[in-house]
Design a protein around this motif. Structure first.
Motif, PDB file in Angstrom:
ATOM      1  N   TYR A   1       0.845  -1.190   0.000  1.00  0.00           N
ATOM      2  CA  TYR A   1       0.000   0.000   0.000  1.00  0.00           C
ATOM      3  C   TYR A   1       0.888   1.251   0.000  1.00  0.00           C
ATOM      4  O   TYR A   1       1.974   1.253   0.595  1.00  0.00           O
ATOM      5  CB  TYR A   1      -0.913   0.013   1.218  1.00  0.00           C
ATOM      6  N   GLU A   2       0.431   2.277  -0.657  1.00  0.00           N
ATOM      7  CA  GLU A   2       1.169   3.540  -0.722  1.00  0.00           C
ATOM      8  C   GLU A   2       0.329   4.672  -0.128  1.00  0.00           C
ATOM      9  O   GLU A   2      -0.877   4.748  -0.368  1.00  0.00           O
ATOM     10  CB  GLU A   2       1.531   3.887  -2.173  1.00  0.00           C
ATOM     11  N   SER A   3       1.018   5.514   0.632  1.00  0.00           N
ATOM     12  CA  SER A   3       0.384   6.715   1.181  1.00  0.00           C
ATOM     13  C   SER A   3       1.342   7.883   0.973  1.00  0.00           C
ATOM     14  O   SER A   3       2.571   7.721   1.083  1.00  0.00           O
ATOM     15  CB  SER A   3       0.072   6.562   2.673  1.00  0.00           C
ATOM     16  N   ALA A   4       0.781   9.050   0.702  1.00  0.00           N
ATOM     17  CA  ALA A   4       1.613  10.208   0.374  1.00  0.00           C
ATOM     18  C   ALA A   4       1.229  11.408   1.234  1.00  0.00           C
ATOM     19  O   ALA A   4       0.046  11.655   1.513  1.00  0.00           O
ATOM     20  CB  ALA A   4       1.468  10.557  -1.103  1.00  0.00           C
ATOM     21  N   SER A   5       2.257  12.132   1.659  1.00  0.00           N
ATOM     22  CA  SER A   5       2.088  13.364   2.420  1.00  0.00           C
ATOM     23  C   SER A   5       2.794  14.491   1.666  1.00  0.00           C
ATOM     24  O   SER A   5       3.853  14.255   1.057  1.00  0.00           O
ATOM     25  CB  SER A   5       2.677  13.214   3.823  1.00  0.00           C
ATOM     26  N   THR A   6       2.208  15.705   1.716  1.00  0.00           N
ATOM     27  CA  THR A   6       2.761  16.828   0.947  1.00  0.00           C
ATOM     28  C   THR A   6       3.233  17.931   1.900  1.00  0.00           C
ATOM     29  O   THR A   6       2.520  18.300   2.841  1.00  0.00           O
ATOM     30  CB  THR A   6       1.708  17.398  -0.012  1.00  0.00           C
ATOM     31  N   VAL A   7       4.428  18.444   1.590  1.00  0.00           N
ATOM     32  CA  VAL A   7       5.049  19.496   2.396  1.00  0.00           C
ATOM     33  C   VAL A   7       5.264  20.723   1.520  1.00  0.00           C
ATOM     34  O   VAL A   7       5.737  20.601   0.383  1.00  0.00           O
ATOM     35  CB  VAL A   7       6.388  19.009   2.992  1.00  0.00           C
ATOM     36  N   PHE A   8       4.911  21.918   2.066  1.00  0.00           N
ATOM     37  CA  PHE A   8       5.078  23.174   1.346  1.00  0.00           C
ATOM     38  C   PHE A   8       6.323  23.885   1.881  1.00  0.00           C
ATOM     39  O   PHE A   8       6.492  24.051   3.094  1.00  0.00           O
ATOM     40  CB  PHE A   8       3.854  24.066   1.522  1.00  0.00           C
ATOM     41  N   VAL A   9       7.188  24.333   0.993  1.00  0.00           N
ATOM     42  CA  VAL A   9       8.432  25.023   1.350  1.00  0.00           C
ATOM     43  C   VAL A   9       8.249  26.506   1.076  1.00  0.00           C
ATOM     44  O   VAL A   9       7.864  26.899  -0.035  1.00  0.00           O
ATOM     45  CB  VAL A   9       9.619  24.468   0.546  1.00  0.00           C
ATOM     46  N   SER A  10       8.549  27.344   2.104  1.00  0.00           N
ATOM     47  CA  SER A  10       8.400  28.794   1.950  1.00  0.00           C
ATOM     48  C   SER A  10       9.513  29.501   2.706  1.00  0.00           C
ATOM     49  O   SER A  10      10.274  28.875   3.458  1.00  0.00           O
ATOM     50  CB  SER A  10       7.038  29.257   2.483  1.00  0.00           C
ATOM     51  N   THR A  11       9.620  30.809   2.504  1.00  0.00           N
ATOM     52  CA  THR A  11      10.607  31.639   3.204  1.00  0.00           C
ATOM     53  C   THR A  11       9.881  32.548   4.190  1.00  0.00           C
ATOM     54  O   THR A  11       8.728  32.943   3.971  1.00  0.00           O
ATOM     55  CB  THR A  11      11.405  32.502   2.208  1.00  0.00           C
ATOM     56  N   GLN A  12      10.577  32.908   5.268  1.00  0.00           N
ATOM     57  CA  GLN A  12       9.949  33.697   6.322  1.00  0.00           C
ATOM     58  C   GLN A  12      10.378  35.161   6.312  1.00  0.00           C
ATOM     59  O   GLN A  12       9.846  35.968   7.077  1.00  0.00           O
ATOM     60  CB  GLN A  12      10.304  33.097   7.696  1.00  0.00           C
ATOM     61  N   SER A  13      11.354  35.543   5.514  1.00  0.00           N
ATOM     62  CA  SER A  13      11.853  36.919   5.535  1.00  0.00           C
ATOM     63  C   SER A  13      11.317  37.688   4.339  1.00  0.00           C
ATOM     64  O   SER A  13      11.082  37.115   3.282  1.00  0.00           O
ATOM     65  CB  SER A  13      13.394  36.920   5.523  1.00  0.00           C
ATOM     66  N   GLY A  14      11.147  38.982   4.539  1.00  0.00           N
ATOM     67  CA  GLY A  14      10.767  39.867   3.442  1.00  0.00           C
ATOM     68  C   GLY A  14       9.305  40.232   3.497  1.00  0.00           C
ATOM     69  O   GLY A  14       8.443  39.407   3.776  1.00  0.00           O
TER      70      GLY A  14
ATOM     71  N   SER B   1       5.783   3.219   0.969  1.00  0.00           N
ATOM     72  CA  SER B   1       5.192   1.914   0.631  1.00  0.00           C
ATOM     73  C   SER B   1       5.371   0.975   1.805  1.00  0.00           C
ATOM     74  O   SER B   1       6.466   0.880   2.385  1.00  0.00           O
ATOM     75  CB  SER B   1       5.876   1.337  -0.614  1.00  0.00           C
ATOM     76  N   ASP B   2       4.301   0.242   2.131  1.00  0.00           N
ATOM     77  CA  ASP B   2       4.364  -0.681   3.266  1.00  0.00           C
ATOM     78  C   ASP B   2       3.230  -1.701   3.126  1.00  0.00           C
ATOM     79  O   ASP B   2       2.153  -1.384   2.599  1.00  0.00           O
ATOM     80  CB  ASP B   2       4.227   0.080   4.592  1.00  0.00           C
ATOM     81  N   PRO B   3       3.442  -2.953   3.566  1.00  0.00           N
ATOM     82  CA  PRO B   3       2.363  -3.955   3.515  1.00  0.00           C
ATOM     83  C   PRO B   3       1.148  -3.573   4.341  1.00  0.00           C
ATOM     84  O   PRO B   3       0.046  -4.079   4.088  1.00  0.00           O
ATOM     85  CB  PRO B   3       3.039  -5.227   4.054  1.00  0.00           C
ATOM     86  N   ASP B   4       1.318  -2.671   5.325  1.00  0.00           N
ATOM     87  CA  ASP B   4       0.216  -2.214   6.170  1.00  0.00           C
ATOM     88  C   ASP B   4      -0.175  -0.808   5.732  1.00  0.00           C
ATOM     89  O   ASP B   4       0.645   0.118   5.768  1.00  0.00           O
ATOM     90  CB  ASP B   4       0.645  -2.218   7.627  1.00  0.00           C
ATOM     91  N   ALA B   5      -1.420  -0.629   5.301  1.00  0.00           N
ATOM     92  CA  ALA B   5      -1.865   0.672   4.799  1.00  0.00           C
ATOM     93  C   ALA B   5      -1.808   1.741   5.882  1.00  0.00           C
ATOM     94  O   ALA B   5      -1.404   2.893   5.622  1.00  0.00           O
ATOM     95  CB  ALA B   5      -3.290   0.557   4.246  1.00  0.00           C
ATOM     96  N   VAL B   6      -2.195   1.391   7.115  1.00  0.00           N
ATOM     97  CA  VAL B   6      -2.178   2.353   8.216  1.00  0.00           C
ATOM     98  C   VAL B   6      -0.753   2.748   8.561  1.00  0.00           C
ATOM     99  O   VAL B   6      -0.435   3.935   8.797  1.00  0.00           O
ATOM    100  CB  VAL B   6      -2.912   1.786   9.437  1.00  0.00           C
ATOM    101  N   GLN B   7       0.130   1.740   8.572  1.00  0.00           N
ATOM    102  CA  GLN B   7       1.529   2.016   8.898  1.00  0.00           C
ATOM    103  C   GLN B   7       2.168   2.896   7.828  1.00  0.00           C
ATOM    104  O   GLN B   7       2.987   3.774   8.151  1.00  0.00           O
ATOM    105  CB  GLN B   7       2.292   0.692   9.031  1.00  0.00           C
ATOM    106  N   ALA B   8       1.807   2.691   6.578  1.00  0.00           N
ATOM    107  CA  ALA B   8       2.367   3.517   5.509  1.00  0.00           C
ATOM    108  C   ALA B   8       1.970   4.975   5.698  1.00  0.00           C
ATOM    109  O   ALA B   8       2.788   5.888   5.492  1.00  0.00           O
ATOM    110  CB  ALA B   8       1.889   2.999   4.153  1.00  0.00           C
TER     111      ALA B   8
END
Length: 505
Positions: free
Chosen positions: A39-52, A118-125
């Motif tokens: 099973y595959e699970s995906a997480s998304t991360v947004f990259v930004s800058t804090q100055s300016g 990817s992991d055999p356990d969907a929850v663990q993935a």
């Protein structure tokens, strides 16, 4: 090769193709069923800058983030990110092992990083994907240099949490089955083409024409009862095999042999059906009203007298050495205008006798008194008798057993005739299957009409019927049929000379 050849290959090897296709399907199914679902699970991360605060500073920060995005993607699978995940989730794995199941990517001109686990356990993935995203968001600010305010200029925020997958990503059963079918089908077609390429046997008239350079003048249908009833034209005239001989008789009459009508019927190797073809053709010609002379010129293993139920103690050998006259040993058969000259005793020098002046003279005189002269000769490859005899006749008819004679054998037989300057009038395919991909009677025009009036001869007959049929086929006295030509002293025809004397007077 033409399209018809490929179709014939597929028809002929359909079982191999089907079996290999099913094997490919079975192998794909077995592989899919034995694999552990992943099973595959995906997480998304947004990259930004804090100055300016100005637009220019924000644009510079965005450009900086995009320039650093590939660095953060590569950082995802390093121990500095994965070790905290292993510790938090209590995984019994090393960072190197866990990195094999983690994929990180970033779209072009984007500041979003997608972390897939990817992991055999969907929850663990899903848990691992979220934990890696959180660990990456903590590790990057610590690694990046601090700004003037003492804080990191880069900030990572998780914008999409991983959720447990409802169905496995692998194995992809439909895709695997489709690939298995395609691979099996391709392998089956490849094996079929390879088998055909390596097959050295002559199966079609076109192959025989390419090797011999001569036309095909007939094809004899395969008959499972051929050994039980070799004289099929006489025993069962309405059978498909008998019709094959009548078609051969018709085609033979269209051959232009320069006014001559003597033929040597031979083959490349033994057991191709030359003797039965010669006899049945002679009977078919006689049934059409032709005066036919049938000579058994196989002075090594004569078969004509045995098939016709005649006494073969005296025959051609006695005539050639001057021991007997033709009229004494050449006898009519079956109440037809068919006269048979058996081989006689087997001599020690058959090639010399067949190539002698006496044999040449005998053939010349027989051609004048008969419409057709047929000579049953030995095979060409084992001995040279047929080639020698073919040189003094109008031509040779080569019997080719479909699916049995090899191309090398046929080529050798053709070269044997060409070497002595004999003419190959044509070839006859024998033992041709009536069904399947190698059946090609339609090419000769034999397929039409078999159903009209066809009557299958009973497989078993009574003893009295067999005796009666044998008596009807036996030689009849000379007084009951038109007299056979008589040659005195090998080449003198007293009846013809008498006719010429009458005309002169």
């Amino acid at each position: 090769m033409e399209l018809s050849d490929y179709i014939r290959i597929l028809r002929k090897n359909w079982l191999v193709i089907v079996v290999l296709t099913l094997l490919g399907l079975g192998a794909a199914a077995g592989y899919s069923l034995t694999r552990t679902p992943i099973y595959e699970s995906a997480s998304t991360v947004f990259v930004s800058t804090q100055s300016g605060n100005t637009a220019q500073e924000l644009q510079q920060g965005s450009s900086f983030a995009q320039a650093r995005i590939n660095t953060y993607v590569g950082l995802t699978t390093t121990p500095v990110v994965l070790n905290p995940v292993i510790a938090d989730l209590g995984l019994a794995r090393t960072a190197e092992d866990l990195a094999k199941d983690v994929k990180a990517s970033a779209a072009l001109n984007s500041t979003l990083i997608t972390i897939t686990v990817s992991d055999p356990d969907a929850v663990q993935a899903a848990k691992i994907a979220n934990a890696i995203a959180a660990s990456l968001a903590s590790a990057v600010p610590q690694l990046e240099p601090e700004s003037n305010s003492g804080a990191s200029a880069i900030r990572l925020s998780r914008v999409s949490d991983a959720q447990p997958a409802l169905k496995p990503s692998s194995p992809n059963v439909p895709l695997n089955l489709a690939l298995g079918v395609l691979v099996g089908l391709a392998l089956g077609i490849g094996v079929a083409v390879l088998r055909t390429t390596l097959d050295n046997r002559v199966r079609t008239p076109r192959e025989a024409e390419q090797i011999t350079g001569s036309p095909g003048i007939g094809a004899i249908a395969y008959d499972t009862k051929a050994k039980e009833r070799p004289l099929i034209v006489h025993a069962d005239p309405l059978s498909p095999r008998a019709e094959s001989f009548r078609a051969l008789r018709t085609n033979l009459q269209f051959l232009d042999m320069g006014g001559r009508s003597s033929f040597v019927i031979t083959s490349s190797i033994p057991s191709e059906g030359k003797s039965t073809t010669t006899i049945n053709l002679a009977i078919a010609l006689a049934d059409a009203g032709k005066r036919v002379a049938l000579l058994d010129t196989d002075l090594r293993k004569p078969k004509v007298a045995e098939y016709l139920g005649m006494e073969g103690g005296a025959g051609l050998t006695d005539v050639l050495i001057g021991r007997a006259k033709v009229g004494e040993v050449m006898l009519p058969w079956g109440g037809r205008s068919l006269y048979v000259l058996p081989a006689g005793k087997i001599p020690p020098n058959p090639s010399e006798l067949l190539g002698s002046r006496q044999m040449n003279t005998l053939l010349e005189m027989l051609e004048k008194d008969f419409d057709v002269v047929l000579c049953d000769a030995p095979p060409l490859l084992p001995v040279t008798d047929a080639a020698i005899l073919a040189r003094v006749t109008s031509g040779a008819l080569l019997i080719i057993s479909a699916g049995r004679t090899t191309k090398h054998q046929l080529q050798g037989a053709t070269e044997a005739l060409n070497t002595v300057g004999a003419k190959l009038a044509g070839f006859v395919m024998s033992m041709v299957p009536t069904r399947g991909p190698d059946s090609y009677y339609s090419a000769y025009g034999y397929g039409y009409g078999y159903g009209y009036g066809y009557r299958e001869t009973p497989a078993k007959t009574s003893k009295a019927e067999r005796k009666g049929a044998k008596r009807r086929g036996r030689t009849t006295p000379l007084a009951s049929v038109p007299a056979a030509p008589t040659l005195d002293e090998l080449g003198f025809d007293s009846r013809r000379d008498a006719r010429e004397a009458d005309r002169e007077s």
